[in-house]
Write an enzyme that holds these catalytic residues in place. Sequence first.
Site: not given
Length: 436
Positions: A178, A313, A392
């Site tokens: 990531e 992330h 995210e």
Amino acid sequence: MIIKILLLITIIAVNKAEYVNYRNHKLYRVTPSSDKEVQALLDIKNNNDFLFWLEGVKVGLENRIDVAQEKQELFEKYLSDASIKAELVVDDVQSLIDNQVKRPLVRNTNEYVWDYYQTLDEIYEWMDSFAAAHSTVASIINIGYTAEERPIKGMVIDYKKIGDPYIGVIEGGLHAREWISPATCTWIIKEFLTSNDPGVRSMAEDVVWYIFPVTNPDGYVYSFTDNRMWRKNRNPAMKTSCAQWNLPDDMSVGVDLNRNFDFLWMTVGASSNPCAITYAGPAAFSEQESLALANLINNLSKQGSLLYYLSYHSFTQLLLIPYSHVQGKDVLEADNYADLFEIGIKGMDKLTARHNTTYRVGTSADILYEVSGAGFDWAKGGAHFPLVFLFELRDTGNFGFLLPPEEIIPNNEETMDGMVEMHRAVRSMGYYRGSA
Ligand SMILES: [Zn+2]
């Protein structure tokens, strides 16, 4: 001389052979619409013929599935047998990787820039020199060493130098592939140390920050040198044959660090199989990386008031609130869930205002999938930080982990806007009672 050249060529050939190539891999977009389709997809996933970009499979959750060219027919047959619709969205996954690893050909200055993805060495060198350049408020901390003996390096930013400060921890790069996560965390360091924006200044100076852009250094390096889609760390302790799972043995080298923390460890959304991509490890905190973070935080809790734990992330554009195993009315298991949700919504509205990028806010079980043993859940339930969020980051799946370098800066700008707004809400709600 000829022998030397031959030797060099051999070494290069050996290195090249190890690199996992995604040339002509196809990427499919699949969104299961019923429990029956979910089950069929889980059966396909368990065969390990294909690489699911998202670990969870849920009704309505859009997934991406990487299919090697030689398995394309097999994949399409599986799906048509199960009457599941799939859309081919990328014809050559390697071309996305090639685009992502592009580096500027000419660089006039030694200035650190966010127009390409930096290697671990580049990030660590920059942190050293940036800390030295801001040595009155910034310093480097090394909290431990990985299986491959790399340091887990962080930046401490302390403007106040007072006793009993508020403490914030920023954790990036727990999942190797990531790449946008470390690139966001280094940007946060840069902003905290150089921005003139009053909101950024308040967030930077109200809190003593411990920022770790790459909490999984071995995995991060491996995702550059050997396998772009690597997720876990590189601990070889549980190495075993993965043939029965239809996977290379290399898959058993490593633990999913975001399943290794000691909070409801190994209860849901994690695997006890060392070959699995979500392998939780032989025990909670079996890994140097997660243990080092926990030890640091346990020490910090005696030196001040824990305030923020922020985890970064990608991908899916979500702001996750603990706890990752609860949904519906059970989200209230987090004592201040309503506050976290309100802070999150305000922050993400502000984030959207910058480049029109939309985020959803909620628990992982509600808006992504169930997980246990995640770092940020432990931060809430184990270490008792009041304010815990997991970003995210970009995007929603068109590029996923292979986000083009052109998107780094816009991603970072909007994320910083969101964080500053969150901090504003945090102050107005009384979580911060400082004198600033
Ligand atoms: Zn992740």
